[in-house]
Design an enzyme around this catalytic site. Structure first.
Site, short mmCIF file in Angstrom:
data_model
loop_
_atom_site.label_atom_id
_atom_site.label_comp_id
_atom_site.label_asym_id
_atom_site.label_seq_id
_atom_site.Cartn_x
_atom_site.Cartn_y
_atom_site.Cartn_z
N HIS A 81 5.16 -3.54 -20.48
CA HIS A 81 5.65 -2.63 -19.42
C HIS A 81 5.31 -1.17 -19.76
CE1 HIS A 81 8.84 -2.28 -16.00
NE2 HIS A 81 7.92 -1.34 -15.91
N ILE A 120 1.22 3.91 -5.27
CA ILE A 120 0.45 3.31 -6.38
C ILE A 120 -0.62 2.38 -5.83
CG2 ILE A 120 0.59 1.90 -8.47
CD1 ILE A 120 3.49 2.98 -8.82
N GLU A 143 12.25 -9.17 -19.69
CA GLU A 143 11.59 -8.15 -20.52
C GLU A 143 12.55 -7.78 -21.63
OE1 GLU A 143 10.03 -4.89 -18.27
OE2 GLU A 143 8.88 -6.22 -16.98
N ARG A 166 6.94 -5.62 -10.67
CA ARG A 166 8.12 -6.13 -11.35
C ARG A 166 7.92 -7.62 -11.62
NH1 ARG A 166 9.19 -1.64 -12.44
NH2 ARG A 166 11.09 -0.45 -11.98
N MET A 176 0.85 -1.20 0.00
CA MET A 176 0.00 0.00 0.00
C MET A 176 0.89 1.25 0.00
SD MET A 176 -3.18 0.83 -0.19
CE MET A 176 -4.50 -0.18 0.49
N GLY A 177 1.73 1.37 -1.03
CA GLY A 177 2.48 2.60 -1.23
C GLY A 177 1.63 3.56 -2.03
N THR A 201 1.67 -5.06 -12.02
CA THR A 201 2.26 -3.87 -12.65
C THR A 201 3.51 -3.46 -11.87
OG1 THR A 201 0.79 -2.46 -11.36
CG2 THR A 201 0.12 -2.92 -13.62
C1 GLV Z 1 8.43 1.62 -14.03
O1 GLV Z 1 8.30 0.43 -13.94
C2 GLV Z 1 9.03 2.41 -13.01
O2 GLV Z 1 9.59 1.85 -12.06
O3 GLV Z 1 8.98 3.63 -13.12
#
Ligand code: GLV
Length: 326
Positions: A287, A159, A268, A239, A156-157, A237
């Site tokens: 990504h 994003i 990737e 890593r 819960m940062g 979303t």
């Molecule tokens: C993208 O994945 C970022 O870390 O900005």
């Protein structure tokens, strides 16, 4: 002019994104599609005082050893697992990242993936294009409901919190794991902090928002996937290596979970022909979490601000290793 510090910019960026560097440093810029620090730039590491890197460039011990004059590493990403931060700290080199400016774009993409997987959009769209849409089928392309379902947020940062806000607006119950309690998420969205195993076993959607660290590498492994509901959807979303991809393949092909939507993979790019591409219940994006015009430009501008602060010996606006300041 020769007195200005030399900065290596690993990749060419669109016109104007590096404007604030003009007159402040000399830049050598690598090709836009570089997958490693270009040889012509690497040859100048001995004189470089600044490095502007993307997340695809390993800033490791070998690079640092070749750059004795380096005074700042500015990574144009919020994640910095491509940088050997401990080695930079030992050398007293501040490392900058770009948090905040990409929060909403990344949360939007996480939610787009969640909705697309829930409503099976890639499959439905492919069927329509391929002529398999023959009538309005009462039981065709059925997906998952969001209302009253549970969204489990791992991390819960900034994003994670922005995804929780979106989930709450869609009528989802929010549970989360995080090293600390997030008072705002609990107050505003009724989010509940739960043990990791409980999040896995009760969530209809599990969305990953933790950084990649030794503790989170392989966090979603076979045991975690087997704990999830057979109807659950996994969204990543964060890593790629947070998920054990081989276990995920089995989970998706053998029905331990219903679907996955991945913006990040290992490696990737995920090579053409990878078995995950063959699974209709696996949605893969290249990504693109922060890939909006405004967001990517703001990331570049913030990375420039970090870089210029480092060159002037000032504290970076966003420094991931403040220990360098003592
Ligand atoms: C993208 O994945 C970022 O870390 O900005």
């Amino acid at each position: 002019m020769d007195k200005l510090p030399l900065v290596l910019v690993s990749h060419a960026l669109p016109e104007g994104w590096l404007a604030s560097l003009e007159g402040r440093c000399r830049t050598m810029v690598g090709p836009a599609n570089a997958t490693a620090l270009a040889a012509e730039l690497a040859a100048h590491l001995p004189e470089a005082e600044g490095l502007f890197s993307l997340l695809t460039i390993p800033v490791d011990a070998a690079l640092l050893a070749a750059a004795p004059r380096l005074r700042v590493v500015s990574n144009m990403a919020v994640g910095y697992d491509n940088v050997d931060v401990a080695a930079c700290t030992r050398r007293g080199i501040p490392v900058g990242n770009t948090p905040g400016v990409l929060t909403d774009a990344t949360a939007d993409l996480a939610f787009a993936l969640l909705l697309a997987a829930a409503r099976r959009l890639p499959e439905a769209s492919a069927d329509a294009r391929a002529g398999r849409w023959t009538t309005w089928e009462p039981a065709g392309w059925l997906g998952a409901d969001l209302t009253d379902a549970t969204l489990g947020i791992v991390g819960m940062g900034k994003i994670g919190y922005a995804v929780a806000r979106r989930g709450h607006a869609f009528g989802l119950r929010i549970v989360y794991t995080d090293p600390g309690t997030h008072d705002a998420a609990e107050r505003e969205f009724g989010a509940t902090r739960v043990p990791f195993d409980a999040l896995l076993s009760t969530s209809d959607f599990v969305s990953l928002h933790c950084p990649l660290t030794a503790a989170t590498r392989g966090l979603i492994d076979e045991a975690a996937l087997r704990r999830m509901k057979p109807s659950a959807i996994l969204v990543n979303t964060a890593r790629g290596p947070v998920v054990d991809q081989e276990a995920l393949y089995h989970a998706l092909s053998e029905g331990w979970i219903a679907a996955a939507a991945l913006d990040v993979t290992t490696p990737e790019p995920l090579p053409a022909g990878h078995p995950l591409y063959d699974l209709p219940n696996c949605l893969i994006a290249p990504h693109i979490g922060s890939a909006t015009h405004g967001t990517r430009r703001r990331m570049a501008e913030l990375a420039c601000a970090n870089l210029l602060a480092g060159l002037s010996g000032e504290r970076l606006p966003h420094c991931v290793n403040p220990a360098v300041y003592g």
